[in-house]
Each structure stands twice: as C-alpha cells, then as structure tokens.
Enzyme design. Structure first.
Site, PDB file in Angstrom:
ATOM      1  N   HIS A   1       5.155   4.795   2.782  1.00  0.00           N
ATOM      2  CA  HIS A   1       5.529   5.808   3.779  1.00  0.00           C
ATOM      3  C   HIS A   1       6.366   5.175   4.883  1.00  0.00           C
ATOM      4  CE1 HIS A   1       3.095   8.983   2.112  1.00  0.00           C
ATOM      5  NE2 HIS A   1       2.004   8.252   2.179  1.00  0.00           N
TER       6      HIS A   1
ATOM      7  N   ILE B   1     -13.828  10.667   4.256  1.00  0.00           N
ATOM      8  CA  ILE B   1     -13.929   9.207   4.129  1.00  0.00           C
ATOM      9  C   ILE B   1     -12.726   8.547   4.800  1.00  0.00           C
ATOM     10  CG2 ILE B   1     -14.136   7.254   2.549  1.00  0.00           C
ATOM     11  CD1 ILE B   1     -16.483   9.197   2.336  1.00  0.00           C
TER      12      ILE B   1
ATOM     13  N   ILE C   1      -5.747   4.142  -5.702  1.00  0.00           N
ATOM     14  CA  ILE C   1      -7.153   4.127  -5.279  1.00  0.00           C
ATOM     15  C   ILE C   1      -7.998   5.000  -6.197  1.00  0.00           C
ATOM     16  CG2 ILE C   1      -8.722   4.574  -3.336  1.00  0.00           C
ATOM     17  CD1 ILE C   1      -6.499   3.744  -1.448  1.00  0.00           C
TER      18      ILE C   1
ATOM     19  N   GLY D   1      -8.170  11.522  -0.186  1.00  0.00           N
ATOM     20  CA  GLY D   1      -6.761  11.906  -0.236  1.00  0.00           C
ATOM     21  C   GLY D   1      -6.371  12.698   1.003  1.00  0.00           C
ATOM     22  N   ILE D   2      -5.160  12.445   1.497  1.00  0.00           N
ATOM     23  CA  ILE D   2      -4.741  13.046   2.762  1.00  0.00           C
ATOM     24  C   ILE D   2      -3.602  14.046   2.523  1.00  0.00           C
ATOM     25  CG2 ILE D   2      -3.789  12.568   5.060  1.00  0.00           C
ATOM     26  CD1 ILE D   2      -4.894   9.676   4.653  1.00  0.00           C
TER      27      ILE D   2
ATOM     28  N   CYS E   1       0.843  -1.201   0.000  1.00  0.00           N
ATOM     29  CA  CYS E   1       0.000   0.000   0.000  1.00  0.00           C
ATOM     30  C   CYS E   1       0.876   1.248   0.000  1.00  0.00           C
ATOM     31  CB  CYS E   1      -0.850  -0.034   1.260  1.00  0.00           C
ATOM     32  SG  CYS E   1      -1.948   1.364   1.446  1.00  0.00           S
TER      33      CYS E   1
ATOM     34  N   ASP F   1      -4.759  14.325 -13.172  1.00  0.00           N
ATOM     35  CA  ASP F   1      -3.541  13.838 -12.537  1.00  0.00           C
ATOM     36  C   ASP F   1      -2.381  14.489 -13.288  1.00  0.00           C
ATOM     37  OD1 ASP F   1      -3.052  11.038 -10.662  1.00  0.00           O
ATOM     38  OD2 ASP F   1      -1.309  11.882 -11.668  1.00  0.00           O
TER      39      ASP F   1
ATOM     40  N   GLU G   1      -2.950  -5.427   3.823  1.00  0.00           N
ATOM     41  CA  GLU G   1      -3.883  -5.907   2.785  1.00  0.00           C
ATOM     42  C   GLU G   1      -3.503  -7.353   2.466  1.00  0.00           C
ATOM     43  OE1 GLU G   1      -2.852  -3.447  -0.555  1.00  0.00           O
ATOM     44  OE2 GLU G   1      -3.305  -1.592   0.490  1.00  0.00           O
TER      45      GLU G   1
ATOM     46  N   THR H   1       0.602   3.416   2.156  1.00  0.00           N
ATOM     47  CA  THR H   1       0.972   3.521   3.578  1.00  0.00           C
ATOM     48  C   THR H   1       2.271   2.772   3.853  1.00  0.00           C
ATOM     49  OG1 THR H   1      -1.371   3.605   4.150  1.00  0.00           O
ATOM     50  CG2 THR H   1       0.160   3.076   5.926  1.00  0.00           C
TER      51      THR H   1
HETATM   52 ZN    ZN Z   1      -3.653  -0.066   2.254  1.00  0.00          ZN
END
Ligand code: ZN
Length: 346
Positions: free
Chosen positions: A44, A288, A176, A264-265, A39, A196, A65, A41
């Site tokens: 990161h 979300i 995503i 999106g963060i 992912c 994008d 996942e 994540t």
């Molecule tokens: Zn994930």
C-alpha cells in the site's frame, strides 16, 4: 546506511545510501537487520493508495517485519546485549494507557507502527524500545524469523477463534489467510474450508491442510460447506479478505452461535446485515488487531517449535536488498506470496 525510503508523496520507494543510522535513546536497542519481509502494508505504501497518502510521512524508512542482530543497547537497557539474534513487535506504545496497563497493549491508544509512523526495518539498522524486542529461538531460521509479525497476526486470529476440534471457514487465502490455514491445522481445527478468487492459492491452501477450497464467486459454496457441517455451518469464521461480499458470505455460512474473528480490513465503511449476521445468529464477533504482547509471540514460538507449521511454500522468494523493486512486482503480480529481502549478511 542503506535504507528503503518513501522519498515523495507518490508511488514507489527509493533505496538511499547515505541515510544516518537511527539515534537510539537509553531504553532502546539498535538492531543490525539481516532479513525483512515485504508486507501487504508495504505494498500500500509503495502504491501510495488513499490510506498510505493519509498516514505515511514522506521521508520515512519503511518496513516492519524483520530479524537481525543486536548491535548496540542504550545505557538503561537491562535485558539484552549485543550479538543476540532478535525480532521485534512492531507496535510501539508508551505503556501508559488503560489497555497497555491491563494486558492489551496491542490496542494501546498511542500505538506507533514501525515503518508506518516511525522509521522501520528496510534499512541496515533499526531502533526499537527494549520492551519490543523478541529474542528468536535458535532453531527458527532467519527467513522464518523475518516474518513473525504477519505470522503473529494469523496466530492471534486463529487462537482468538478457539478452533480446536472445530470446523473453520477461512475467507481469503492471501499471505495471512494461508498462514492461518497451517496455524489452524496445527492448533487442532478438525476441518478447514477456504474461499478465495485465486485458484493457485486455493490449491496451496488445500496442500497446507484445508479439506475443501471454493471459488468465492461459486454461488453454491455456502450450501456445499453447510452440507459438510451437518447443515449447521462452520463453528468459526476467520475473515482474512476485508472484501464486503466475502464478509457477508462468511457470516451467512457461519453456524448459529458461531464465532467470527475478523482481521481483513475493508477499504471503506461497508453495509452489513447486523440483524441476521450477528444479533439473530447469536454470533460472537472478535476484531483482531496486531499481536497480543506477548502471549501471541509465545504461542507462535511453540507452534513453530512443534514442527507443525508449513511455511516453506508461503515464503516464495528471498531477494537481495537492491532487488526490492522485483520483490514488490512479484507481490503485485501474485507470482510471489511472501517475499523476504536480504538486507545484511552475518
Ligand atoms: Zn506486516
């Protein structure tokens, strides 16, 4: 067992071979992992950015996942038995606070995330509470079952935005965002516009069902989308980039009275024109987080069984576990979109 561990407070992960199999409680299920998705994540955590340094305990097994086979169940587990092929919701809570007890466990106060706050699934075995287990439908293949977590993020966002027979703008078509294109198409969105900076991903988004794709730095894209939506702008904004300029443009483009679902963060607090983008626009704004337990999972299964989701070009690579380094490099270079690791055989 073998496990991909955050072995130090710095970049990269280490494949350790002598890791103990996780200890399970009476209400837990031990799962032998078959495949696991890498992912953003995890990237990161691999790169050890400021977020990871502030959140991830050194020594943790990473990954959240996955698909696997139940190996063992605790003495108080009633619903499942060994041998069942399952995935799991990676957000784990005690089901004791207001939200968890009123149908919103995805935003429970005491949520712990697999592979972030507790040992995860980049390992031969992972332990999760019985409540988190999701039995996988036999017609869903392993490599797809391994990525239900991020697909669920896309499904949650798209379903929240209520896209049927509506025009949809998706800002950011990373992993995503691309999933959101095929989900929105399957969920009956009339026309999907995407933005994008990556031309390859814009082209793929169009292949997956977007009617038009724009470079986010094209100064005229908002006007072009407006022209195609009776001058009003799209009914729904699905924000997948977390980039301040994309968020600003997305809200500018959104129709008056439209709905924005934000996944999106941004990496830090951003300046945002609340007056014009939300208040005067009369916009509905939805934050979300994760996947609804388990409404999103049922919706996702139905969308998969409908045969309308196209994931083959999003899952670009499947690699043996020991080639994890290549997996992270493929993601960093942009050559890979979703990379799945083959952790264990059947
Ligand atoms: Zn994930």
């Amino acid at each position: 067992m073998r496990a991909l561990v955050k072995h130090r407070a710095g970049p990269e992960l280490e494949l350790q071979t002598g890791r103990a199999v996780p200890e399970c409680g009476p209400r837990d299920v031990l799962i032998r992992v078959l495949k696991a998705g890498i992912c953003g994540t995890d990237r990161h955590i691999w790169e050890w950015d400021a977020w990871a340094a502030g959140r991830i305990p050194v020594g943790i097994t990473t990954g959240h996942e996955f698909v696997g086979i139940i190996e063992r169940v605790g003495s108080a587990v009633t619903k499942y038995s060994p041998g069942l092929r399952v995935s799991a919701e990676g957000h784990i809570c005690s089901w004791s606070d207001y939200n968890a007890r009123t149908g919103a466990a995805h935003i429970a106060r005491d949520t712990q995330i697999l592979g972030v706050d507790r040992d995860g699934c980049f390992a031969e075995y992972v332990c999760v509470p019985e409540e988190n287990v999701w039995p996988v439908h036999p017609s869903i293949p392993d490599h797809v079952a391994a990525i239900l977590d991020p697909l669920g993020n896309a499904v949650h966002t798209v379903m929240a935005a209520n896209v049927s027979a509506k025009t949809v703008l998706i800002t950011g078509v990373g992993i995503i965002g691309l999933m959101a294109v095929t989900v929105a198409k399957a969920a009956g969105a009339s026309r999907i516009f995407v933005t994008d900076l990556d031309e390859k991903r814009l082209a793929l988004a169009q292949k997956l069902g977007a009617c038009a794709a724009y470079k986010a730095n094209d100064p005229n894209w908002i006007e072009k989308v407006r022209k195609q939506t009776r001058g009003d702008g799209p009914d729904a904004l699905i924000e997948m980039s977390g980039h301040p300029a994309a968020i600003d443009d997305g809200f500018k483009c959104l129709r008056m009275g439209g709905t924005a679902a934000l996944l999106g963060i941004p990496s830090r607090p951003i300046a945002f024109d609340l007056t014009n983008h939300v208040i005067f626009k009369g916009a509905t704004v939805l934050g979300i987080n994760g996947r609804k337990m388990f409404e999103t999972w049922y919706q996702m299964e139905e969308l998969l069984l409908s045969g309308r989701l196209e994931l083959d070009e999003i899952i670009t690579h499947q690699l043996p576990f020991d080639q994890f380094r290549k997996g992270f490099e493929l993601m960093q270079s942009g050559e890979g979109i979703k990379v799945v690791l083959e952790i264990g055989g059947r």
